[in-house]
Write an enzyme that holds these catalytic residues in place. Structure first.
Site, short mmCIF file in Angstrom:
data_model
loop_
_atom_site.label_atom_id
_atom_site.label_comp_id
_atom_site.label_asym_id
_atom_site.label_seq_id
_atom_site.Cartn_x
_atom_site.Cartn_y
_atom_site.Cartn_z
N ARG A 8 -0.65 -30.96 50.83
CA ARG A 8 -1.52 -32.13 51.05
C ARG A 8 -0.74 -33.43 51.14
NH1 ARG A 8 -4.63 -29.11 47.20
NH2 ARG A 8 -3.89 -30.58 45.66
N GLU A 52 4.34 -23.04 33.94
CA GLU A 52 3.87 -22.62 32.62
C GLU A 52 4.34 -21.20 32.31
OE1 GLU A 52 -0.26 -22.40 30.05
OE2 GLU A 52 -0.28 -23.26 32.06
#
Length: 178
Positions: free
Chosen positions: A62, A99
């Site tokens: 994006r 993560e």
């Protein structure tokens, strides 16, 4: 009405996307409004000219929307920052932690020179992982200060604070809890 107010009025928030608990900031509700999209690109372009930026790097995917439009308007080169295996030829790589696990970003070799003053553009900053990796990647290539421009800052996720610790200049148009 300020541009921040216009973005706040226009941004569409989609609950539980892509997973439960996420409030997705749909930037396509901003690009769909041609007047607002033009104002956003004009804001980015003013910053580019004021800071004498020589190259614009856009973060996949994006970020490409805003970075390429600003690059075109300012008539300066656009460099894509992509995920692995998407760019032809020799690339410069930067791994970063997620993560659970790692990821990597790349740019084509030779796109950035030591003397380039680079602005990294993305639609939003959340936890800052990809932005920090982009900073590390481009720091290998230019001796100039790297700056960032985000349309949206998700304040509660802390990414902007992590970038500020790198002594970078960061500009955002809209700050939200996300």
């Amino acid at each position: 009405m300020s541009i921040e107010q216009e973005i706040e009025k226009r941004i569409r928030i989609i609950d539980d996307f892509p997973i439960k608990g996420i409030k997705f900031q749909d930037i396509f509700s901003l690009t769909d409004d041609t007047v607002l999209f033009k104002k956003i690109i004009n804001e980015i372009s003013r910053y580019i000219k004021k800071e004498s930026i020589t190259k614009i790097a856009g973060i996949e995917a994006r970020g490409f929307i805003f970075a390429s439009a600003a690059s075109f308007k300012c008539q300066i080169p656009f460099i894509p920052i992509r995920k692995p295996g998407k760019l032809p030829g020799d690339v410069v790589k930067q791994k970063y932690k997620l993560e659970y696990g790692t990821d990597q970003i790349e740019i084509q070799k030779g796109m950035i020179k030591k003397s380039d003053k680079v602005l990294i553009i993305d639609d939003l900053i959340a936890t800052g992982g990809t932005a920090l990796a982009s900073y590390r990647l481009l720091s290998k290539l230019t001796s100039k200060k790297i700056s960032f421009f985000f349309v949206i800052n998700l304040k509660n996720l802390g990414g902007l604070d992590k970038l500020m610790k790198k002594n970078t200049v960061v500009r955002t148009l809209y700050n939200t809890q996300g």
